[in-house]
Design an enzyme around this catalytic site. Structure first.
Site, PDB file in Angstrom:
ATOM      1  N   ARG A 232     -22.793  -5.526  -1.034  1.00 60.31           N
ATOM      2  CA  ARG A 232     -22.737  -5.775   0.286  1.00 60.31           C
ATOM      3  C   ARG A 232     -21.185  -5.599   0.889  1.00 60.31           C
ATOM      4  O   ARG A 232     -20.288  -5.659   0.222  1.00 60.31           O
ATOM      5  CB  ARG A 232     -23.084  -7.462   0.585  1.00 60.31           C
ATOM      6  CG  ARG A 232     -24.321  -7.700   0.378  1.00 60.31           C
ATOM      7  CD  ARG A 232     -25.191  -7.458   1.594  1.00 60.31           C
ATOM      8  NE  ARG A 232     -26.632  -7.876   1.569  1.00 60.31           N
ATOM      9  CZ  ARG A 232     -27.521  -7.310   0.666  1.00 60.31           C
ATOM     10  NH1 ARG A 232     -27.149  -6.110   0.300  1.00 60.31           N
ATOM     11  NH2 ARG A 232     -28.801  -7.798   0.667  1.00 60.31           N
ATOM     12  N   GLU A 261     -21.819  -3.107   8.803  1.00 59.70           N
ATOM     13  CA  GLU A 261     -23.044  -2.197   8.910  1.00 59.70           C
ATOM     14  C   GLU A 261     -24.053  -2.612   9.963  1.00 59.70           C
ATOM     15  O   GLU A 261     -24.668  -1.765  10.478  1.00 59.70           O
ATOM     16  CB  GLU A 261     -23.615  -2.094   7.542  1.00 59.70           C
ATOM     17  CG  GLU A 261     -24.319  -3.108   7.087  1.00 59.70           C
ATOM     18  CD  GLU A 261     -24.952  -2.889   5.627  1.00 59.70           C
ATOM     19  OE1 GLU A 261     -24.378  -2.405   4.875  1.00 59.70           O
ATOM     20  OE2 GLU A 261     -26.253  -3.228   5.541  1.00 59.70           O
ATOM     21  N   HIS A 293     -27.064   2.152   3.306  1.00 59.77           N
ATOM     22  CA  HIS A 293     -28.010   1.097   2.805  1.00 59.77           C
ATOM     23  C   HIS A 293     -29.471   1.459   2.327  1.00 59.77           C
ATOM     24  O   HIS A 293     -30.501   0.882   2.912  1.00 59.77           O
ATOM     25  CB  HIS A 293     -28.091  -0.120   3.796  1.00 59.77           C
ATOM     26  CG  HIS A 293     -28.080  -1.539   3.049  1.00 59.77           C
ATOM     27  ND1 HIS A 293     -27.583  -2.579   3.173  1.00 59.77           N
ATOM     28  CD2 HIS A 293     -28.825  -1.716   1.805  1.00 59.77           C
ATOM     29  CE1 HIS A 293     -27.788  -3.480   2.404  1.00 59.77           C
ATOM     30  NE2 HIS A 293     -28.572  -3.070   1.456  1.00 59.77           N
TER      31      HIS A 293
HETATM   32  P1  NAI Z   1     -28.719 -10.920  -9.408  1.00 65.60           P
HETATM   33  O1  NAI Z   1     -28.627 -12.026  -8.715  1.00 65.60           O
HETATM   34  O2  NAI Z   1     -29.571 -10.590 -10.300  1.00 65.60           O
HETATM   35  O3  NAI Z   1     -27.099 -10.769 -10.123  1.00 65.60           O
HETATM   36  C1  NAI Z   1     -26.096 -10.867  -9.516  1.00 65.60           C
HETATM   37  C2  NAI Z   1     -25.016 -11.140 -10.586  1.00 65.60           C
HETATM   38  O4  NAI Z   1     -23.721 -11.313  -9.873  1.00 65.60           O
HETATM   39  C3  NAI Z   1     -25.239 -12.325 -11.411  1.00 65.60           C
HETATM   40  O5  NAI Z   1     -25.296 -12.222 -12.750  1.00 65.60           O
HETATM   41  C4  NAI Z   1     -24.175 -13.392 -10.884  1.00 65.60           C
HETATM   42  O6  NAI Z   1     -23.977 -14.180 -12.169  1.00 65.60           O
HETATM   43  C5  NAI Z   1     -22.987 -12.500 -10.630  1.00 65.60           C
HETATM   44  N1  NAI Z   1     -22.167 -12.918  -9.873  1.00 65.60           N
HETATM   45  C6  NAI Z   1     -22.178 -14.178  -9.028  1.00 65.60           C
HETATM   46  N2  NAI Z   1     -20.752 -14.161  -8.523  1.00 65.60           N
HETATM   47  C7  NAI Z   1     -19.880 -13.434  -9.106  1.00 65.60           C
HETATM   48  C8  NAI Z   1     -18.523 -13.091  -8.898  1.00 65.60           C
HETATM   49  N3  NAI Z   1     -17.746 -13.796  -8.158  1.00 65.60           N
HETATM   50  N4  NAI Z   1     -18.135 -12.015  -9.693  1.00 65.60           N
HETATM   51  C9  NAI Z   1     -19.004 -11.124 -10.554  1.00 65.60           C
HETATM   52  N5  NAI Z   1     -20.202 -11.576 -10.591  1.00 65.60           N
HETATM   53  C10 NAI Z   1     -20.620 -12.643  -9.947  1.00 65.60           C
HETATM   54  O7  NAI Z   1     -28.719  -9.896  -8.072  1.00 65.60           O
HETATM   55  P2  NAI Z   1     -29.068  -8.134  -8.159  1.00 65.60           P
HETATM   56  O8  NAI Z   1     -30.512  -8.083  -7.937  1.00 65.60           O
HETATM   57  O9  NAI Z   1     -28.523  -7.629  -9.444  1.00 65.60           O
HETATM   58  O10 NAI Z   1     -28.507  -7.900  -6.777  1.00 65.60           O
HETATM   59  C11 NAI Z   1     -27.163  -7.883  -6.555  1.00 65.60           C
HETATM   60  C12 NAI Z   1     -26.463  -7.338  -5.383  1.00 65.60           C
HETATM   61  O11 NAI Z   1     -26.866  -6.069  -4.950  1.00 65.60           O
HETATM   62  C13 NAI Z   1     -27.354  -8.497  -4.234  1.00 65.60           C
HETATM   63  O12 NAI Z   1     -26.773  -9.564  -3.897  1.00 65.60           O
HETATM   64  C14 NAI Z   1     -27.451  -7.532  -3.116  1.00 65.60           C
HETATM   65  O13 NAI Z   1     -26.146  -7.882  -2.267  1.00 65.60           O
HETATM   66  C15 NAI Z   1     -27.304  -6.052  -3.525  1.00 65.60           C
HETATM   67  N6  NAI Z   1     -28.283  -5.522  -3.315  1.00 65.60           N
HETATM   68  C16 NAI Z   1     -27.909  -4.059  -2.573  1.00 65.60           C
HETATM   69  C17 NAI Z   1     -29.114  -3.396  -2.366  1.00 65.60           C
HETATM   70  C18 NAI Z   1     -29.039  -2.206  -1.645  1.00 65.60           C
HETATM   71  O14 NAI Z   1     -30.110  -1.427  -1.093  1.00 65.60           O
HETATM   72  N7  NAI Z   1     -27.832  -1.426  -1.538  1.00 65.60           N
HETATM   73  C19 NAI Z   1     -30.661  -3.676  -2.737  1.00 65.60           C
HETATM   74  C20 NAI Z   1     -30.696  -4.978  -3.329  1.00 65.60           C
HETATM   75  C21 NAI Z   1     -29.665  -5.856  -3.608  1.00 65.60           C
END
Ligand code: NAI
Length: 330
Positions: A232, A261, A293
């Protein structure tokens, strides 16, 4: 149910129409905001995306007009006041993992493009310029890559990096055993960032991660490192990253997300002047690559998003367990 779907592009409408399980859906190309919220009046469900705003004021207004459930067509939910929705008794559901590979592969596409400068080579060759000057990259094999956040997408990204023969360091408050067994080394955020050749952000945007990459952290990363953000926009302090690009501290920057964005992404401004100095500046840098995005935008991911979105609506409508509900203690 009567469902208002916001921020739709033609591809959203195509996939959602194809996978609709019998609901009365109305598409709105505009995003949901205080200016557009009246469009959602009278709908029992709203279906929103990353740059739609669902704050306290909008929730209160829509609750009055009969809103019962909110479904997000994405994983991140930083744009929704889930706590307030919960207090109003409105469940908020999301698509927690539609295709982690789609985003992980896009992160790798940004790395490969910035590194081997294929976007520049494409333009050069079209103009009959076959010079190789300034196209040199590095081997990814044996390079150190820092992965911040090893959830669904971070794990898929690590699997790709393993294929490239990279040394992976990771930071996540909840280390993943399987990744550790595959050779990924977890450390503190500082240890992880410090000596990486490439840093890739895959954590959610929360109060804790807002400006995770700021001037202080940029001061100890390896000079010339490449930074990739498909998470993000708010994970990076834009002013700090522009300063670091100017001094060469950051060697290359790949962004699929940007702090401001919501004013631009998913829309066509090709005939306008971009009214955002920082975005214009970033676009002008030769070592910055920005995509709007599109990490999620694959056939597989869109199919999954549409299916899970209607499963979520059906579960609510049929009084079943809401497996994808975002749980916040109200
Ligand atoms: P997820 O929920 O499976 O994984 C997120 C991970 O980040 C978890 O393991 C969590 O413990 C960790 N985390 C939480 N706080 C943290 C911190 N302070 N420092 C380091 N790690 C931390 O989510 P997923 O599916 O892997 O997605 C991650 C992010 O990617 C989403 O929150 C979203 O913002 C973004 N995203 C972007 C997309 C795009 O099209 N560019 C599409 C889908 C998601």
């Amino acid at each position: 149910m009567k469902v208002a779907v916001f921020s739709t592009s033609n591809y959203d409408e195509a996939f959602l129409s194809k996978h609709n399980t019998g609901h009365e859906i109305k598409f709105f190309k505009v995003s949901l905001s205080e200016e557009t919220m009246t469009l959602a009046e009278g709908f029992e469900a709203i279906c929103i995306f990353v740059n739609d705003v669902l704050n306290q004021k909008i929730l209160d207004k829509l609750k009055e007009s009969g809103l019962k459930v909110v479904v997000l067509r994405c994983a991140g939910f930083n744009n929704v006041d889930v706590r307030h929705a919960t207090q109003l008794g409105i469940p908020v559901m999301r698509v927690p993992a539609y295709s982690p590979e789609a985003v992980a592969e896009h992160a790798m596409a940004l790395i490969l493009t910035l590194n081997r400068k294929t976007h520049k080579a494409y333009n050069r060759v079209r103009e009959g310029n076959f010079s190789l000057e300034r196209l040199m990259g590095i081997n990814l094999n044996q390079r150190k890559v820092a992965v911040i956040g090893t959830g669904h997408i971070g794990q898929a990204f690590c699997r790709i990096l393993n294929g490239f023969g990279c040394h992976i360091k990771a930071y996540d408050p909840f280390p993943n055993k399987e990744l550790q067994n595959s050779g990924v080394k977890y450390g503190t955020l500082k240890e992880t960032l410090k000596d990486a050749d490439i840093i890739s952000l895959h954590c959610p945007l929360t109060a804790d991660t807002q400006h995770l990459i700021n001037a202080e952290r940029l001061s100890y990363i390896k000079p010339g490192a490449m930074l990739i953000n498909t998470g993000r926009g708010g994970l990076i302090d834009t002013s700090a990253i522009i300063a670091a690009l100017k001094t060469g501290l950051i060697g290359a920057l790949g962004l699929d997300v940007y702090e401001q964005e919501s004013d631009f992404f998913f829309q066509d401004f090709s005939e306008s002047i971009i009214q955002d100095e920082q975005l214009s500046q970033l676009i002008s840098f030769p070592n910055v690559l920005i995509t709007g995005h599109q990490g999620f935008l694959t056939h597989e991911a869109m199919t999954e998003i549409a299916n899970v979105t209607f499963n979520n609506i059906d579960a609510f409508n049929d009084g079943l367990a809401l497996l994808n509900r975002i749980e916040i203690n109200a």
